[in-house]
Design a protein around this motif. Structure first.
Motif, PDB file in Angstrom:
ATOM      1  N   ALA A 166       0.842  -1.199   0.000  1.00 48.93           N
ATOM      2  CA  ALA A 166       0.000   0.000   0.000  1.00 48.93           C
ATOM      3  C   ALA A 166       0.880   1.253   0.000  1.00 48.93           C
ATOM      4  O   ALA A 166       0.605   2.213  -0.718  1.00 48.93           O
ATOM      5  CB  ALA A 166      -0.930  -0.003   1.215  1.00 48.93           C
ATOM      6  N   ILE A 167       1.931   1.225   0.789  1.00 48.46           N
ATOM      7  CA  ILE A 167       2.829   2.382   0.835  1.00 48.46           C
ATOM      8  C   ILE A 167       3.425   2.630  -0.546  1.00 48.46           C
ATOM      9  O   ILE A 167       3.479   3.765  -1.024  1.00 48.46           O
ATOM     10  CB  ILE A 167       3.933   2.176   1.888  1.00 48.46           C
ATOM     11  CG1 ILE A 167       3.324   2.295   3.294  1.00 48.46           C
ATOM     12  CG2 ILE A 167       5.075   3.200   1.717  1.00 48.46           C
ATOM     13  CD1 ILE A 167       4.271   2.038   4.431  1.00 48.46           C
ATOM     14  N   GLY A 201      -1.413   9.623   7.915  1.00 44.34           N
ATOM     15  CA  GLY A 201      -2.814   9.820   8.285  1.00 44.34           C
ATOM     16  C   GLY A 201      -3.710   8.615   8.104  1.00 44.34           C
ATOM     17  O   GLY A 201      -4.742   8.498   8.748  1.00 44.34           O
ATOM     18  N   ILE A 202      -3.330   7.696   7.242  1.00 44.41           N
ATOM     19  CA  ILE A 202      -4.184   6.537   6.970  1.00 44.41           C
ATOM     20  C   ILE A 202      -4.155   5.583   8.161  1.00 44.41           C
ATOM     21  O   ILE A 202      -3.099   5.289   8.701  1.00 44.41           O
ATOM     22  CB  ILE A 202      -3.730   5.831   5.667  1.00 44.41           C
ATOM     23  CG1 ILE A 202      -4.088   6.704   4.468  1.00 44.41           C
ATOM     24  CG2 ILE A 202      -4.379   4.458   5.546  1.00 44.41           C
ATOM     25  CD1 ILE A 202      -3.530   6.201   3.145  1.00 44.41           C
ATOM     26  N   GLY A 203      -5.353   5.131   8.558  1.00 46.13           N
ATOM     27  CA  GLY A 203      -5.465   4.338   9.786  1.00 46.13           C
ATOM     28  C   GLY A 203      -5.252   2.848   9.609  1.00 46.13           C
ATOM     29  O   GLY A 203      -4.760   2.180  10.505  1.00 46.13           O
ATOM     30  N   ASP A 204      -5.646   2.301   8.471  1.00 47.80           N
ATOM     31  CA  ASP A 204      -5.462   0.859   8.276  1.00 47.80           C
ATOM     32  C   ASP A 204      -5.478   0.512   6.786  1.00 47.80           C
ATOM     33  O   ASP A 204      -5.642   1.370   5.928  1.00 47.80           O
ATOM     34  CB  ASP A 204      -6.508   0.049   9.052  1.00 47.80           C
ATOM     35  CG  ASP A 204      -7.923   0.274   8.530  1.00 47.80           C
ATOM     36  OD1 ASP A 204      -8.084   0.879   7.455  1.00 47.80           O
ATOM     37  OD2 ASP A 204      -8.864  -0.153   9.210  1.00 47.80           O
ATOM     38  N   ARG A 209      -6.591   1.188   0.891  1.00 48.14           N
ATOM     39  CA  ARG A 209      -7.087   0.677  -0.404  1.00 48.14           C
ATOM     40  C   ARG A 209      -8.101   1.641  -1.008  1.00 48.14           C
ATOM     41  O   ARG A 209      -8.143   1.836  -2.230  1.00 48.14           O
ATOM     42  CB  ARG A 209      -7.736  -0.708  -0.230  1.00 48.14           C
ATOM     43  CG  ARG A 209      -6.773  -1.799   0.176  1.00 48.14           C
ATOM     44  CD  ARG A 209      -5.823  -2.138  -0.956  1.00 48.14           C
ATOM     45  NE  ARG A 209      -4.579  -2.698  -0.413  1.00 48.14           N
ATOM     46  CZ  ARG A 209      -3.532  -3.031  -1.153  1.00 48.14           C
ATOM     47  NH1 ARG A 209      -3.551  -2.858  -2.481  1.00 48.14           N
ATOM     48  NH2 ARG A 209      -2.444  -3.509  -0.592  1.00 48.14           N
ATOM     49  N   THR A 210      -8.950   2.211  -0.153  1.00 52.13           N
ATOM     50  CA  THR A 210      -9.968   3.158  -0.630  1.00 52.13           C
ATOM     51  C   THR A 210      -9.303   4.371  -1.257  1.00 52.13           C
ATOM     52  O   THR A 210      -9.713   4.862  -2.316  1.00 52.13           O
ATOM     53  CB  THR A 210     -10.870   3.581   0.543  1.00 52.13           C
ATOM     54  OG1 THR A 210     -11.418   2.399   1.134  1.00 52.13           O
ATOM     55  CG2 THR A 210     -12.005   4.478   0.072  1.00 52.13           C
ATOM     56  N   ILE A 211      -8.266   4.877  -0.596  1.00 51.58           N
ATOM     57  CA  ILE A 211      -7.591   6.071  -1.103  1.00 51.58           C
ATOM     58  C   ILE A 211      -6.779   5.755  -2.355  1.00 51.58           C
ATOM     59  O   ILE A 211      -6.752   6.533  -3.305  1.00 51.58           O
ATOM     60  CB  ILE A 211      -6.727   6.694   0.017  1.00 51.58           C
ATOM     61  CG1 ILE A 211      -7.661   7.352   1.043  1.00 51.58           C
ATOM     62  CG2 ILE A 211      -5.737   7.721  -0.545  1.00 51.58           C
ATOM     63  CD1 ILE A 211      -7.009   7.772   2.319  1.00 51.58           C
TER      64      ILE A 211
ATOM     65  N   ALA B 193     -12.501   8.871   3.336  1.00 49.16           N
ATOM     66  CA  ALA B 193     -11.175   8.331   3.650  1.00 49.16           C
ATOM     67  C   ALA B 193     -10.079   9.346   3.332  1.00 49.16           C
ATOM     68  O   ALA B 193      -9.155   9.555   4.124  1.00 49.16           O
ATOM     69  CB  ALA B 193     -10.938   7.035   2.877  1.00 49.16           C
ATOM     70  N   LEU B 194     -10.179   9.993   2.179  1.00 48.36           N
ATOM     71  CA  LEU B 194      -9.141  10.948   1.782  1.00 48.36           C
ATOM     72  C   LEU B 194      -9.111  12.139   2.735  1.00 48.36           C
ATOM     73  O   LEU B 194      -8.065  12.529   3.251  1.00 48.36           O
ATOM     74  CB  LEU B 194      -9.378  11.432   0.342  1.00 48.36           C
ATOM     75  CG  LEU B 194      -8.341  12.452  -0.146  1.00 48.36           C
ATOM     76  CD1 LEU B 194      -6.950  11.830  -0.258  1.00 48.36           C
ATOM     77  CD2 LEU B 194      -8.742  13.066  -1.493  1.00 48.36           C
TER      78      LEU B 194
END
Lengths: 227, 227
Positions: A166-167, A201-204, A209-211, B193-194
């Motif tokens: 993801a990163i 900032g992304i929590g999980d 995946r959504t972003i 999410a963003l």
């Protein structure tokens, strides 16, 4: 091992709420010293902490409640009075380090007058929850909640970290998007800022995946238009 | 500036305790949305927080209570459900950095059913207080106490991260961009999410401005292509 010791509670609602908090934060034992309130009435406020109230150990005096523990921590809303060594205090966030691996009693006093000087003297440490200097006096069960929360926090809640894949996708699409709109070399900063903010900032993984899906869609839409 | 927003409280004791906590931790404003309990009865539990109850602003609906704030933080004991972006959450200890220097609404829902999905969607972030995974459901006023304590702790330790204006621009451009590429209703999750990842992840105003510039450029490029 955490034993919650409530000394001569006067409000049934507080005892009910404390049982609920014991369940919320998985206390090991609940001791009640000489209750001055109705335990049946307390059940109305205990919600799913009822079991704690039912299996609470009711004892007659303070000494019985602190037997067999390694560390006794008294609590008070009166602390740090100049010249009064007994009232020197620690803060809730210092607790986890101090109690680690020990059999501990967390001791809370009466709604009306708190713990006596004698009870505080029998304890090892005094804890004070900071607040408005003009009125730091918390209601009993709210003080219990804050202390238990602070201990729970330190149990370490390992929020899932986002995957390396993801990163690398966040990195790729951040760079690709910036490349599509950049007009000068300084625009590199936009790529770095976006990538870093997202990684922090992304929590999980699901949020990641959504972003990533959004970034990919933006990229596809932009390149289709350009072709 | 902290506004405490209590939505349709059902228990007078909770409202009383919350007024007391507002005084303990020096909240700026107390708003109560459409109370479902007796405010006179609540006074019995407010102790020296009575003034907060007396000057509380009673409003008829949720929207009125969140008017004029820069950052709206909803709370829930139901969080981080797989597949539900709206339920992704932050922890109390992340709050101080995020709210520093802003006009903030801390929003707490009904004892029985919490906040509605619609109310959470109208907020910018969702906060969850961790506890026993089998029963993390805190009583309303105890949740309020823990959140206010965590904010009080950090007083003076934090510098503002990003401005209210930056938050509203991040919100605007996140929504605008998603609107340009979305294909079905589920895509709303990408906007949420963003926006959340950016508000949490951005480190300072300069970084915020850089990312806003990027979002604006992407938006302009996409809309020019579409025209």
């Amino acid at each position: 091992m955490i034993r919650l010791v409530i000394v001569e509670p006067e409000g049934s609602y507080n005892l009910g709420f404390i049982s609920r908090l014991a369940k919320n934060f998985l206390v090991d034992e609940l001791y009640i010293v000489n209750p001055h309130c109705d335990l049946e009435e307390a059940k109305k406020f205990s919600a799913k902490g009822l079991e704690y109230l039912e299996k609470a150990k009711i004892v007659n005096n303070f000494d019985e409640a602190i037997k067999d523990v390694e560390l006794k921590i008294a609590t008070s809303s009166i602390a740090d009075i100049k010249g009064d060594i007994l009232r020197k205090s620690i803060r809730p966030w210092e607790l986890p380090r101090i109690i680690e691996g020990k059999k501990v009693a967390l001791i809370f006093g009466r709604e009306s007058v708190g713990l006596t000087r004698e009870e505080i003297a029998k304890s090892d440490l005094l804890l004070f929850i900071p607040g408005n200097p003009e009125y730091p006096v918390l209601n009993l069960s709210h003080a219990v909640g804050i202390v238990l929360y602070e201990i729970w926090k330190s149990r370490g809640e390992n929020k899932p970290v986002i995957s390396g894949e993801a990163i690398s996708l966040i990195d790729k699409y951040s760079r690709d998007l910036v490349n599509l709109i950049k007009s000068n070399e300084g625009d590199e900063a936009m790529y770095i800022a976006l990538k870093r903010a997202l990684i922090k900032g992304i929590g999980d993984e699901e949020e990641a995946r959504t972003i990533i899906r959004l970034l990919r869609k933006l990229y596809i839409k932009l390149t289709r238009k350009i072709e």
